[in-house]
Design a protein around this motif. Structure first.
Motif, mmCIF file in Angstrom:
data_model
loop_
_atom_site.group_PDB
_atom_site.id
_atom_site.type_symbol
_atom_site.label_atom_id
_atom_site.label_comp_id
_atom_site.label_asym_id
_atom_site.label_seq_id
_atom_site.Cartn_x
_atom_site.Cartn_y
_atom_site.Cartn_z
ATOM 1 N N LEU A 1 0.822 -1.211 0.000
ATOM 2 C CA LEU A 1 0.000 0.000 0.000
ATOM 3 C C LEU A 1 0.858 1.265 0.000
ATOM 4 O O LEU A 1 0.462 2.288 -0.562
ATOM 5 N N LYS B 1 2.014 1.372 -3.569
ATOM 6 C CA LYS B 1 0.878 1.327 -4.502
ATOM 7 C C LYS B 1 1.008 0.225 -5.542
ATOM 8 O O LYS B 1 0.740 0.411 -6.719
ATOM 9 N N HIS C 1 -6.207 2.505 -2.310
ATOM 10 C CA HIS C 1 -5.831 3.212 -1.087
ATOM 11 C C HIS C 1 -6.173 2.471 0.199
ATOM 12 O O HIS C 1 -5.631 2.781 1.252
ATOM 13 N N CYS C 2 -7.107 1.564 0.142
ATOM 14 C CA CYS C 2 -7.414 0.816 1.363
ATOM 15 C C CYS C 2 -7.787 -0.621 1.034
ATOM 16 O O CYS C 2 -8.186 -0.943 -0.079
ATOM 17 N N GLN D 1 -5.615 1.568 5.573
ATOM 18 C CA GLN D 1 -5.838 2.796 4.825
ATOM 19 C C GLN D 1 -4.512 3.516 4.636
ATOM 20 O O GLN D 1 -3.842 3.895 5.591
ATOM 21 N N ALA D 2 -4.119 3.707 3.383
ATOM 22 C CA ALA D 2 -2.839 4.335 3.075
ATOM 23 C C ALA D 2 -2.968 5.845 3.075
ATOM 24 O O ALA D 2 -3.876 6.394 2.449
ATOM 25 N N ASP D 3 -2.069 6.497 3.776
ATOM 26 C CA ASP D 3 -1.933 7.944 3.709
ATOM 27 C C ASP D 3 -0.665 8.197 2.897
ATOM 28 O O ASP D 3 0.446 8.218 3.426
ATOM 29 N N LEU D 4 -0.838 8.370 1.591
ATOM 30 C CA LEU D 4 0.315 8.446 0.708
ATOM 31 C C LEU D 4 1.149 9.686 0.966
ATOM 32 O O LEU D 4 2.373 9.672 0.801
ATOM 33 N N SER E 1 -11.092 7.766 3.439
ATOM 34 C CA SER E 1 -10.905 9.139 2.964
ATOM 35 C C SER E 1 -11.883 9.430 1.838
ATOM 36 O O SER E 1 -12.499 8.526 1.274
ATOM 37 N N ASP F 1 -10.922 7.482 -1.212
ATOM 38 C CA ASP F 1 -11.438 6.120 -1.238
ATOM 39 C C ASP F 1 -12.912 6.112 -1.612
ATOM 40 O O ASP F 1 -13.371 5.279 -2.385
#
Length: 276
Positions: A145, A148, A163-164, A201-204, A265, A268
């Motif tokens: 994640l 990506k 993203h999740c 949940q990815a916080d890029l 988010s 998402d």
């Protein structure tokens, strides 16, 4: 076999895994025809070949030290269960073949290793393999994640979103990972079994992945959201699966509430609402 011949044979076996396999076949079935003229007068016992396999597996293991920081707890569990060297012995030939065209990028190397390890663990006794498979899935998601590149065959994953993810586990991977991080290297952790779902949940922007536990109903809703084409289809599928009438308005509110609560988010949520 003189020392120079022995050294040449060992070097060839370690550098060429298929050659070592053929040497083992010859040792087990001596009547096999010679397969390499340069070693036509040499022979190894089955036990000697097995020892070479272990050395080759150890060398392959050392070449994967860079990936340990990405899969620290998976490697720890492999070690404490006694499966680590066994895996790298089985993986050596595939790894050498992949390297023939040159060094692997980290994502390629990671994908090659995790795919092979997943297959290996699915074939070992379930009491040893199952907890490591869960940990592999957990650490694989944390890495993929962030970069990506989550692959479609990542174990446990039930939601394909950039993203999740929602993943199902039989073992309590988060506290097990925490215990492994704190414990001395040789310590065997308590492998608590507990069936549950985790939302990743990815916080890029921050380069982190947030993990939280969700219940089975939420997991089912998210699963439907990412696979169904419309909110009405989600509502219909859920109504069928849980035996309770669910409306399109309820699904829309669930998404809005999830955004407000920080569970997902707006990025998402756009996947849910995008025309398909």
């Amino acid at each position: 076999m003189d020392p120079d011949e022995a050294q040449a044979l060992v070097a060839r076996c370690l550098a060429d895994p298929p050659f070592l396999v053929r040497m083992i076949d010859t040792a087990i079935t001596p009547e096999h025809e010679c397969f390499d003229d340069s070693f036509s007068t040499l022979a190894l016992t089955t036990e000697q070949c097995k020892q070479l396999e272990k050395v080759q597996g150890f060398i392959t293991k050392v070449k994967h030290n860079a990936l340990r920081r990405l899969l620290p707890c998976t490697f720890r569990l492999l070690s404490v269960t006694g499966l680590e060297l066994q895996f790298f012995v089985s993986f050596a030939a595939r790894y050498m073949e992949a390297r023939l065209s040159g060094p692997l990028r980290t994502t390629q190397h990671f994908g090659l290793l995790t795919s092979a390890l997943q297959t290996f663990l699915e074939r070992v006794p379930v009491e040893k393999g199952a907890p490591i498979l869960d940990m592999l899935s957990h650490e694989r998601l944390l890495y993929e994640l962030r970069v990506k590149t989550t692959s479609p065959d990542t174990p446990n994953v039930i939601i394909p979103n950039p993203h999740c993810r929602v993943a199902y586990y039989s073992f309590d991977v988060v506290p097990i990972a925490a215990d492994l991080t704190r414990a001395p290297l040789a310590t065997s952790p308590q492998l608590e079994e507990r069936k549950h779902f985790l939302l990743y949940q990815a916080d890029l922007a921050a380069g982190v992945v947030r993990v939280r536990e969700i219940n089975a109903l939420m997991a089912a809703i998210f699963g439907q959201l990412f696979t169904a084409k419309t909110f009405s289809a989600v509502a219909q599928n859920l109504s069928t699966s849980i035996g309770i009438a669910v409306t399109e308005a309820q699904i829309s509110k669930f998404v809005d509430d999830s955004i407000e609560a920080g569970i997902i988010s707006s990025v998402d949520a756009a996947v849910f609402r995008r025309p398909r």
